[in-house]
Design an enzyme around this catalytic site. Structure first.
Site, PDB file in Angstrom:
ATOM      1  N   PRO A  11       0.790  -1.226   0.000  1.00 45.82           N
ATOM      2  CG  PRO A  11      -0.122  -1.103   2.132  1.00 45.82           C
ATOM      3  CD  PRO A  11       0.526  -2.060   1.171  1.00 45.82           C
ATOM      4  CG  ASN A  12      -0.371   4.413   1.187  1.00 50.04           C
ATOM      5  OD1 ASN A  12      -1.309   4.925   0.571  1.00 50.04           O
ATOM      6  ND2 ASN A  12      -0.499   3.945   2.412  1.00 50.04           N
ATOM      7  NE  ARG A  19       1.233  12.944  -0.559  1.00 53.35           N
ATOM      8  CZ  ARG A  19       0.456  12.058   0.057  1.00 53.35           C
ATOM      9  NH1 ARG A  19       0.370  12.040   1.353  1.00 53.35           N
ATOM     10  NH2 ARG A  19      -0.228  11.172  -0.638  1.00 53.35           N
ATOM     11  CE1 TYR A  24       9.090   5.170   3.027  1.00 51.59           C
ATOM     12  CE2 TYR A  24       7.591   7.037   2.934  1.00 51.59           C
ATOM     13  CZ  TYR A  24       8.016   5.875   3.532  1.00 51.59           C
ATOM     14  OH  TYR A  24       7.364   5.388   4.635  1.00 51.59           O
ATOM     15  CG  ASN A  75       8.454  -2.174   0.130  1.00 49.22           C
ATOM     16  OD1 ASN A  75       7.886  -2.244   1.226  1.00 49.22           O
ATOM     17  ND2 ASN A  75       9.039  -1.068  -0.288  1.00 49.22           N
ATOM     18  CB  ALA A  78       1.613   0.233   6.224  1.00 49.89           C
ATOM     19  CG  HIS A  81       5.353  -2.141   9.955  1.00 46.53           C
ATOM     20  ND1 HIS A  81       6.690  -2.502   9.963  1.00 46.53           N
ATOM     21  CD2 HIS A  81       5.257  -1.130   9.052  1.00 46.53           C
ATOM     22  CE1 HIS A  81       7.352  -1.714   9.120  1.00 46.53           C
ATOM     23  NE2 HIS A  81       6.505  -0.887   8.560  1.00 46.53           N
ATOM     24  CG  ASP A  88      -0.555 -17.277   8.594  1.00 43.13           C
ATOM     25  OD1 ASP A  88       0.464 -17.495   9.295  1.00 43.13           O
ATOM     26  OD2 ASP A  88      -1.672 -17.060   9.083  1.00 43.13           O
ATOM     27  CD  GLU A  99      11.012  -7.520   5.552  1.00 41.30           C
ATOM     28  OE1 GLU A  99      11.757  -8.311   6.165  1.00 41.30           O
ATOM     29  OE2 GLU A  99      10.172  -6.794   6.122  1.00 41.30           O
ATOM     30  CG  HIS A 101      11.153  -2.432   4.250  1.00 43.74           C
ATOM     31  ND1 HIS A 101       9.798  -2.331   4.069  1.00 43.74           N
ATOM     32  CD2 HIS A 101      11.374  -3.588   4.904  1.00 43.74           C
ATOM     33  CE1 HIS A 101       9.223  -3.380   4.618  1.00 43.74           C
ATOM     34  NE2 HIS A 101      10.154  -4.169   5.118  1.00 43.74           N
ATOM     35  CG  LEU A 102      11.492   2.303  -1.069  1.00 45.80           C
ATOM     36  CD1 LEU A 102      10.168   3.039  -1.201  1.00 45.80           C
ATOM     37  CD2 LEU A 102      12.324   2.482  -2.311  1.00 45.80           C
ATOM     38  CB  SER A 103      12.708   4.102   4.900  1.00 43.63           C
ATOM     39  OG  SER A 103      11.702   3.218   5.356  1.00 43.63           O
ATOM     40  NE  ARG A 108      10.477   5.778   8.421  1.00 41.87           N
ATOM     41  CZ  ARG A 108       9.476   5.701   7.538  1.00 41.87           C
ATOM     42  NH1 ARG A 108       9.477   4.730   6.634  1.00 41.87           N
ATOM     43  NH2 ARG A 108       8.499   6.578   7.555  1.00 41.87           N
ATOM     44  NE  ARG A 112       6.976   4.411   9.586  1.00 40.12           N
ATOM     45  CZ  ARG A 112       5.867   4.521   8.860  1.00 40.12           C
ATOM     46  NH1 ARG A 112       5.485   3.550   8.065  1.00 40.12           N
ATOM     47  NH2 ARG A 112       5.131   5.603   8.926  1.00 40.12           N
TER      48      ARG A 112
END
Ligand code: CA2
Length: 146
Positions: A11-12, A19, A24, A75, A78, A81, A88, A99, A101-103, A108, A112
């Site tokens: 998501p997102n 933004r 990011y 990735n 959210a 978390h 599962d 896995e 992640h950008l950040s 953080r 997170r």
């Protein structure tokens, strides 16, 4: 025949580049997709890139992945978390998972810093922005050619 890698984005992540560039970066998800496909070509991997804002869609894609793909890069945004459902699904998926992640999620907010995906992924790459996807593809190529 080229090994096939599915890259799933949660998501997102479709909002990347619009933004929060300090967190990011400036790249859009489409920019990251282009670079991932190019890196995949270089490594002899056939890469497919997908994004969904819906948890159930991501679970469906993970469940179907082993039918058509040799490797999964995730990735989960959210859902990383929060999602026992994705944990599962990945657990019962018979292909290796990395896995991304950008950040750097460990630098953080506390919420997170826990990842359900990390419990079942081979490894995690975080903090390198969009380049993390290319690093994950490098690792996938190495693991698949072993
Ligand atoms: O660092 C990552 O890659 C994350 O998976 C990104 C997720 C976040 O919830 C995770 O904790 C870490 C969020 C992606 C949302 O990206 C946006 C980008 C621009 C504008 C709004 C959201």
């Amino acid at each position: 025949m080229a090994s096939k890698v599915l890259v799933l984005n949660g998501p997102n992540l479709n909002l990347l580049g619009t933004r929060e560039p300090d967190v990011y970066g400036n790249e859009t998800l489409a920019d990251i997709e282009v670079k991932s496909l190019e890196r995949g070509d270089f490594l002899g991997l056939q890469v497919e890139f997908r994004q969904s804002n819906t948890e159930g869609q991501l679970v469906d894609w993970v469940q179907q992945a082993q039918e058509n793909f040799d490797f999964l890069i995730v990735n989960a945004g959210a859902y990383t978390h929060t999602s026992v459902a994705l944990l599962d699904a990945i657990k019962s998926c018979n292909i290796p998972v990395i896995e991304v992640h950008l950040s750097n999620i460990h630098q953080r907010e506390e919420f997170r810093q826990h990842s359900y995906i990390s419990k079942v992924a081979l490894g995690t790459i975080c903090g390198f922005g969009g380049y993390g996807y290319e690093l994950a593809l490098e690792a996938a190529a190495k693991i698949l050619n072993k």
